[in-house]
Design an enzyme around this catalytic site. Structure first.
Site, PDB file in Angstrom:
ATOM      1  N   LYS A 152      -2.209  60.031 112.423  1.00 39.31           N
ATOM      2  CA  LYS A 152      -3.127  58.950 112.076  1.00 39.31           C
ATOM      3  C   LYS A 152      -3.475  58.221 113.361  1.00 39.31           C
ATOM      4  CE  LYS A 152      -1.206  58.213 107.431  1.00 39.31           C
ATOM      5  NZ  LYS A 152      -0.406  57.291 106.595  1.00 39.31           N
ATOM      6  N   LYS A 184       1.274  59.260  95.447  1.00 36.46           N
ATOM      7  CA  LYS A 184       2.236  58.313  95.984  1.00 36.46           C
ATOM      8  C   LYS A 184       3.431  58.235  95.027  1.00 36.46           C
ATOM      9  CE  LYS A 184      -0.026  56.842  99.661  1.00 36.46           C
ATOM     10  NZ  LYS A 184       0.501  56.972 101.038  1.00 36.46           N
TER      11      LYS A 184
END
Length: 327
Positions: A252, A156
């Site tokens: 997703k 991230k």
């Protein structure tokens, strides 16, 4: 046939911390939906898409308001109606997956067979997420993940000293494959130059560098690394708009609004000659079960949601040697 639909919210603590460019979490609230025909019970789980303004409470309300409308229909018709009656998001995902699960149990077949797979799903290498932090903290997290057998790490980033973070992770896990997720934070930097620098550090792919809605800017950028759309891609119709700008899409189920739309999105991406990544939100293994099927043909798999929680459901997925497999 009457369907009995119930929904509730469960709070699950994160193992340590989970930090991305938009903030940190110490726990996640999960929407759990059950659908019963009086004999069989189907289960589904959704995680609110918070950057879309969803909360677990709002999603719970969506399910409760829609339950009576579905109750009088056979499961396959209820699932078809669901696609147009609820928008993509965690509520529709949890309901859709519960209906798929119920339909498989009614038919006495495995879910993989019901979705048209010819053979049972195979174990998959999954990325393990390294939360945003100081380089030394990410170095330690990367070393720990590598020691646990993870050979694919997803970092991230936030557009500030990202190369220092990647270099620290590379030092902590010198043999790992690395992909990075900017979570829309690179709006003010030279993406081509940043990608070149990251490529030199062994990064293999970049996820969502620009804010959703600014995708057209990628047409003028020549990146040495493939770029995948996440926040910019939710449902199958998004593919036509993103083709030529991104090299792949991250599917997703919470974004897509369920297994039904995730399968359609995968087909649309494949038809457009775009690569597919299958990811997840923070979740338990209940949410990973349908995503695991979509991921069987993916180029990249990021289904580590349960591994980021302090605990998982009994008989959940097994994470070993960097792979996930059904228990």
């Amino acid at each position: 046939m009457t369907l009995y639909i119930t929904a509730t919210i469960e709070r699950w603590p994160v193992d340590g911390h989970f930090t991305i460019a938009r903030g940190a979490k110490q726990c996640v609230d999960l929407l759990i939906v059950t659908v019963s025909d009086g004999t069989h019970i189907g289960y589904g789980e959704g995680t609110a898409i918070y950057y879309q303004g969803e909360t677990a409470e709002k999603c719970l309300g969506q399910v409760e308001r829609f339950s009576d409308e579905l109750a009088g229909h056979p499961v396959s018709i209820a699932r078809a109606q669901l696609q147009s009656r609820l928008p993509p998001g965690a509520a529709r995902n949890a309901l859709d997956c519960a209906l798929w699960d119920l339909e498989a149990k009614q038919a006495g077949v495995a879910l993989w067979a019901l979705v048209g797979m010819a053979t049972p799903p195979l174990p998959l290498q999954t990325a393990f997420t390294i939360s945003l932090g100081a380089p030394e903290a990410m170095h330690a997290d990367a070393r720990s993940a590598a020691d646990k057998g993870y050979g694919l790490l997803k970092l991230k980033l936030n557009g500030e000293a990202d190369r220092d973070r990647v270099a620290a992770v590379r030092a902590g896990a010198p043999n790992a494959q690395i992909i990075v997720d900017a979570n829309e934070s690179w709006g003010g930097i030279d993406i081509a130059a940043e990608a070149e620098g990251l490529k030199n550090l062994g990064v293999a792919m970049i996820e969502q560098p620009l804010p959703a809605g600014r995708d057209a800017a990628l047409a003028d950028i020549s990146s040495p690394l493939p770029i995948f759309a996440d926040e910019s891609c939710h449902i199958a119709p998004d593919v036509a708009r993103l083709r030529g700008l991104y090299q792949g899409v991250n599917i997703k189920l919470d974004k897509a609004g369920g297994l039904t739309e995730a399968l359609a999105l995968r087909k649309a991406a494949e038809n457009a000659k775009m690569q597919v990544m299958v990811g997840c939100m923070l979740s338990t293994s209940l949410a990973i079960q349908p995503a695991f099927l979509v991921a069987q043909t993916a180029s990249w798999v990021d289904l580590d949601g349960p591994a980021l929680l302090l605990n998982d459901r009994p008989a959940g997925f097994v994470f070993a040697n960097g792979c996930l497999s059904p228990a």
